[in-house]
Design a protein around this motif. Structure first.
Motif, mmCIF file in Angstrom:
data_model
loop_
_atom_site.group_PDB
_atom_site.id
_atom_site.type_symbol
_atom_site.label_atom_id
_atom_site.label_comp_id
_atom_site.label_asym_id
_atom_site.label_seq_id
_atom_site.Cartn_x
_atom_site.Cartn_y
_atom_site.Cartn_z
ATOM 1 N N LEU A 15 0.999 -1.158 0.153
ATOM 2 C CA LEU A 15 -0.060 0.244 0.119
ATOM 3 C C LEU A 15 0.954 1.329 -0.081
ATOM 4 C CD1 LEU A 15 -2.998 -1.118 2.538
ATOM 5 C CD2 LEU A 15 -2.972 -0.519 -0.034
ATOM 6 N N GLU A 16 1.723 1.264 0.829
ATOM 7 C CA GLU A 16 2.637 2.259 0.841
ATOM 8 C C GLU A 16 3.635 2.577 -0.298
ATOM 9 O OE1 GLU A 16 6.736 3.928 3.053
ATOM 10 O OE2 GLU A 16 5.560 2.514 4.026
ATOM 11 N N ALA A 18 2.628 1.421 -3.605
ATOM 12 C CA ALA A 18 1.405 2.080 -4.471
ATOM 13 C C ALA A 18 1.027 3.166 -4.144
ATOM 14 C CB ALA A 18 0.179 0.778 -4.344
ATOM 15 N N ARG A 19 0.925 4.016 -3.214
ATOM 16 C CA ARG A 19 0.591 5.124 -2.906
ATOM 17 C C ARG A 19 1.567 6.119 -3.816
ATOM 18 N NH1 ARG A 19 -1.962 7.357 2.433
ATOM 19 N NH2 ARG A 19 -2.070 9.476 2.201
ATOM 20 N N ILE A 35 5.910 -1.178 -8.142
ATOM 21 C CA ILE A 35 5.313 -1.145 -6.926
ATOM 22 C C ILE A 35 5.848 -2.150 -6.281
ATOM 23 C CG2 ILE A 35 3.228 -1.703 -5.537
ATOM 24 C CD1 ILE A 35 1.899 -0.273 -8.079
ATOM 25 N N LEU A 56 -5.820 -2.402 -6.238
ATOM 26 C CA LEU A 56 -4.834 -1.949 -5.342
ATOM 27 C C LEU A 56 -5.146 -0.141 -5.318
ATOM 28 C CD1 LEU A 56 -2.253 -1.970 -3.778
ATOM 29 C CD2 LEU A 56 -1.188 -2.127 -5.793
ATOM 30 N N PHE A 57 -5.372 0.453 -6.404
ATOM 31 C CA PHE A 57 -5.438 1.594 -6.354
ATOM 32 C C PHE A 57 -6.744 2.074 -5.615
ATOM 33 C CE2 PHE A 57 -7.414 5.603 -7.984
ATOM 34 C CZ PHE A 57 -6.760 6.477 -7.997
ATOM 35 N N VAL A 60 -5.695 1.954 -1.940
ATOM 36 C CA VAL A 60 -4.818 3.013 -1.546
ATOM 37 C C VAL A 60 -5.694 4.311 -1.394
ATOM 38 C CG1 VAL A 60 -3.176 4.432 -2.443
ATOM 39 C CG2 VAL A 60 -2.883 2.182 -2.826
ATOM 40 N N GLU A 63 -7.530 3.930 2.085
ATOM 41 C CA GLU A 63 -6.807 3.839 3.014
ATOM 42 C C GLU A 63 -6.177 5.529 3.630
ATOM 43 O OE1 GLU A 63 -2.748 1.660 4.379
ATOM 44 O OE2 GLU A 63 -2.351 3.183 2.996
ATOM 45 N N ALA A 64 -6.087 6.205 2.376
ATOM 46 C CA ALA A 64 -5.804 7.683 2.250
ATOM 47 C C ALA A 64 -6.992 8.309 2.902
ATOM 48 C CB ALA A 64 -5.248 8.081 1.024
ATOM 49 N N GLU A 95 0.130 13.791 -1.841
ATOM 50 C CA GLU A 95 -0.148 12.395 -2.487
ATOM 51 C C GLU A 95 -1.556 12.329 -2.606
ATOM 52 O OE1 GLU A 95 0.118 11.423 1.683
ATOM 53 O OE2 GLU A 95 1.304 12.738 0.414
ATOM 54 N N LEU A 99 -3.867 11.643 -5.717
ATOM 55 C CA LEU A 99 -4.578 10.513 -5.965
ATOM 56 C C LEU A 99 -6.065 10.870 -6.360
ATOM 57 C CD1 LEU A 99 -3.349 8.520 -2.881
ATOM 58 C CD2 LEU A 99 -3.034 7.663 -5.325
#
Length: 190
Positions: A15-16, A18-19, A35, A56-57, A60, A63-64, A95, A99
């Protein structure tokens, strides 16, 4: 023999990584190879944990936004303070701004965003909080206020080039921008 890395640690590393990758390149430009390399794992781990690059996006983004929600209180009765804190968050988390912009470019149709139901509920809480703080019932008008407050907080981070064009060197005075945004909001709610 090398120590095994936990599933949770692998997921967090993915995740980190990918972010960073998605913020830089968006969904279309991101590469699972990069990634995986950043995360220090085999790229098959991405598919094992998330199923696809697009999922995965979505993870991310979720999570953000979860982090944003835990960091910034609901608007309540002080919209000026809320928008100032929200603006600070976006300033220190560029970021997330990127995103969200990539998401807007990637998901342009009328289809629901992945995880949209949870995001609708999250925004509903913000609308109800602002309505309560203002002493009114939640309504589309209050929801528009939340939307516009969010946009006002996002704008300097979304369009820094426009800020440099209009403001020149003053574009770098982030404290003045924060204060002026709060003043505009406070005046609008008098």
């Amino acid at each position: 023999m090398a120590p095994k890395v936990s599933t949770a640690a692998t997921r967090a590393a993915l995740l980190e990584a990918a972010r960073e990758e998605f913020a830089a390149y968006g969904v279309a430009g991101a590469r699972v190879d990069r990634i995986a390399e950043r995360a220090g794992v085999n790229k098959e781990r991405i598919y094992g944990h998330f199923g696809s690059k697009e999922k995965l996006f979505d993870a991310v983004i979720t999570e953000a936004l979860d982090d944003l929600t835990t960091q910034i209180a609901l608007p309540g009765g002080d919209p000026a303070d809320y928008v100032a804190k929200l603006r600070d968050y976006y300033q220190t988390h560029p970021e997330l701004v990127r995103l969200l912009m990539w998401e807007a470019l990637n998901y342009r149709g009328p289809d629901l965003l992945p995880g949209q139901e949870a995001r609708v509920e999250r925004c509903g809480r913000k609308t109800r909080s602002l309505a309560e703080g203002l002493g009114v019932e939640p309504s589309p008008r209050v929801a528009r206020m939340v939307f516009l407050l969010t946009g006002l907080a996002l704008l300097p981070s979304m369009l820094p080039q426009l800020g440099r064009i209009i403001l020149g060197d003053a574009a770098d005075d982030h404290e003045a921008m924060r204060e002026q945004i709060a003043e505009i909001v406070a005046a609008g709610f008098k």
